[in-house]
Design an enzyme around this catalytic site. Structure first.
Site, PDB file in Angstrom:
ATOM      1  N   ILE A 189       3.438  24.259 -14.596  1.00 63.18           N
ATOM      2  CA  ILE A 189       4.183  22.996 -14.522  1.00 63.18           C
ATOM      3  C   ILE A 189       4.361  22.672 -13.049  1.00 63.18           C
ATOM      4  CG2 ILE A 189       6.333  21.810 -15.122  1.00 63.18           C
ATOM      5  CD1 ILE A 189       6.503  23.725 -17.541  1.00 63.18           C
ATOM      6  N   GLU A 190       3.725  21.576 -12.640  1.00 58.56           N
ATOM      7  CA  GLU A 190       3.731  21.237 -11.212  1.00 58.56           C
ATOM      8  C   GLU A 190       4.887  20.299 -10.886  1.00 58.56           C
ATOM      9  OE1 GLU A 190      -0.278  20.121 -10.169  1.00 58.56           O
ATOM     10  OE2 GLU A 190      -0.931  22.192 -10.469  1.00 58.56           O
ATOM     11  N   CYS A 224       3.683  28.792 -12.093  1.00 54.18           N
ATOM     12  CA  CYS A 224       2.444  29.168 -12.783  1.00 54.18           C
ATOM     13  C   CYS A 224       2.719  29.489 -14.251  1.00 54.18           C
ATOM     14  CB  CYS A 224       1.847  30.424 -12.150  1.00 54.18           C
ATOM     15  SG  CYS A 224       1.303  30.218 -10.474  1.00 54.18           S
ATOM     16  N   GLU A 235       1.866  32.051 -15.977  1.00 54.64           N
ATOM     17  CA  GLU A 235       2.261  33.432 -16.255  1.00 54.64           C
ATOM     18  C   GLU A 235       3.769  33.619 -16.100  1.00 54.64           C
ATOM     19  OE1 GLU A 235      -0.068  32.264 -14.289  1.00 54.64           O
ATOM     20  OE2 GLU A 235      -1.713  33.665 -13.970  1.00 54.64           O
ATOM     21  N   CYS A 248      -1.834  34.800  -9.606  1.00 57.99           N
ATOM     22  CA  CYS A 248      -1.579  34.736  -8.159  1.00 57.99           C
ATOM     23  C   CYS A 248      -0.671  35.901  -7.758  1.00 57.99           C
ATOM     24  CB  CYS A 248      -0.950  33.393  -7.787  1.00 57.99           C
ATOM     25  SG  CYS A 248       0.811  33.286  -8.194  1.00 57.99           S
ATOM     26  N   CYS A 280       2.898  35.889  -9.209  1.00 56.27           N
ATOM     27  CA  CYS A 280       2.926  36.246 -10.640  1.00 56.27           C
ATOM     28  C   CYS A 280       2.695  37.740 -10.838  1.00 56.27           C
ATOM     29  CB  CYS A 280       1.890  35.446 -11.416  1.00 56.27           C
ATOM     30  SG  CYS A 280       2.373  33.723 -11.606  1.00 56.27           S
TER      31      CYS A 280
END
Ligand code: THU
Length: 280
Positions: free
Chosen positions: A194-195, A204, A206, A237, A240
């Site tokens: 969700i940006e 992110c 995860e 990333c 995460c």
């Protein structure tokens, strides 16, 4: 049909293509009467009230071998082949034991996960391990809650991650990611990225999955699937990896795209020399 001690349950998530609904319902009825007539079990089709084209097809198998016979029955295969043409089908439970037996299985898994957790890496423990990195027994103590491998294949974790990805809000990068985290009791909790217009507040897939799971009371985890629409696998990333390690220990990480699985890793290999609570 009476529910015998040997009965089994399978659940499939069915996302029907646009306009295919009437055909799907006809096929679902044909399927249900076929398996009833042949004594394999019974099937019910449940519509998802929130998502108009989604259905859950629950099959109550008479026995485990009835389920197997049904899968190799050519009359049944003819119907399911048509289903696959008009819908995306994800098998989320494949022949799990029913009702009380299922509950017993879950309790058993939970008990073992908790025992494992005590024996392994305890993220909240003080004075666990040594800050210098020495290992008391010379081995790798970063095992985390040991994964439960004795019921493989029951849950289509990659399918769940693919579905979660459809909800991704990637307005800035257009890079949609889905994740599905399996808790030790078999619950699957999914997440998508969700940006945010500030960019930095983007989260992110995860971490969404992990935080959702924690907020619902889950504390032991086995695997996570991560899906993006790319030829090369999309690994988690760094942030995460840290969060997954902290709460999930040495998870199994399944990487996939929309078509196929692209790799399987252990988190300890993706995050060597982690910082964690033992160092505080
Ligand atoms: N992203 C994830 O959700 N998971 C990953 O493993 C890699 C990156 C997201 C964050 C951001 O919304 C977009 O993908 C591009 O980085």
């Amino acid at each position: 049909m009476a529910d015998s001690d040997h009965s089994r349950l399978s659940v499939a998530l069915v996302d029907v293509n646009e306009g295919g609904e009437a055909e799907f319902l006809t096929l679902a009825r044909t399927f249900a009467s076929l398996i009833l007539r042949k004594g394999y079990g019974r099937a019910e089709t449940i519509r998802d009230e929130a998502l108009p084209q989604r259905y859950y097809v629950v099959r109550h198998w008479a026995t485990a071998s009835a389920a197997e016979q049904c899968h190799s029955d050519t009359d049944v295969q003819a119907v399911t082949a048509k289903l696959y043409q008009i819908a995306r089908i994800t098998h989320v439970v494949n022949g799990a034991r029913r009702a009380d037996q299922l509950r017993l299985l879950m309790d058993d898994r939970r008990a073992r996960a908790e025992a494992d957790r005590r024996a392994g890496f305890d993220r909240r423990g003080k004075n666990q391990g040594r800050a210098t990195g020495e290992r008391r027994n010379g081995g790798d103590r970063r095992l985390g809650p040991r994964r439960l491998r004795d019921h493989p294949g029951e849950i289509d974790l990659i399918g769940a991650a693919r579905r979660a990805r459809e909800f991704a809000d990637a307005a800035f990068s257009h890079f949609k990611v889905g994740a599905a985290l399996e808790a030790a009791d078999g619950t699957v909790v999914s997440g998508c990225n969700i940006e945010n217009a500030t960019y930095g507040l983007t989260i992110c897939a995860e971490r969404v999955a992990m935080f959702k799971a924690l907020s619902e009371g889950h504390r032991a985890f086995t695997r996570i699937a991560i899906v993006a629409d790319t030829a090369a696998p999309t690994p988690p990333c760094g942030a995460c990896r840290q969060v997954l390690w902290e709460f999930g220990g040495n998870l199994e990480i399944l990487l996939a795209n929309l078509k196929e699985e692209k790799g399987k890793h252990q988190l300890k290999d993706l995050l060597p020399l982690p910082f964690d609570a033992r160092l505080l």
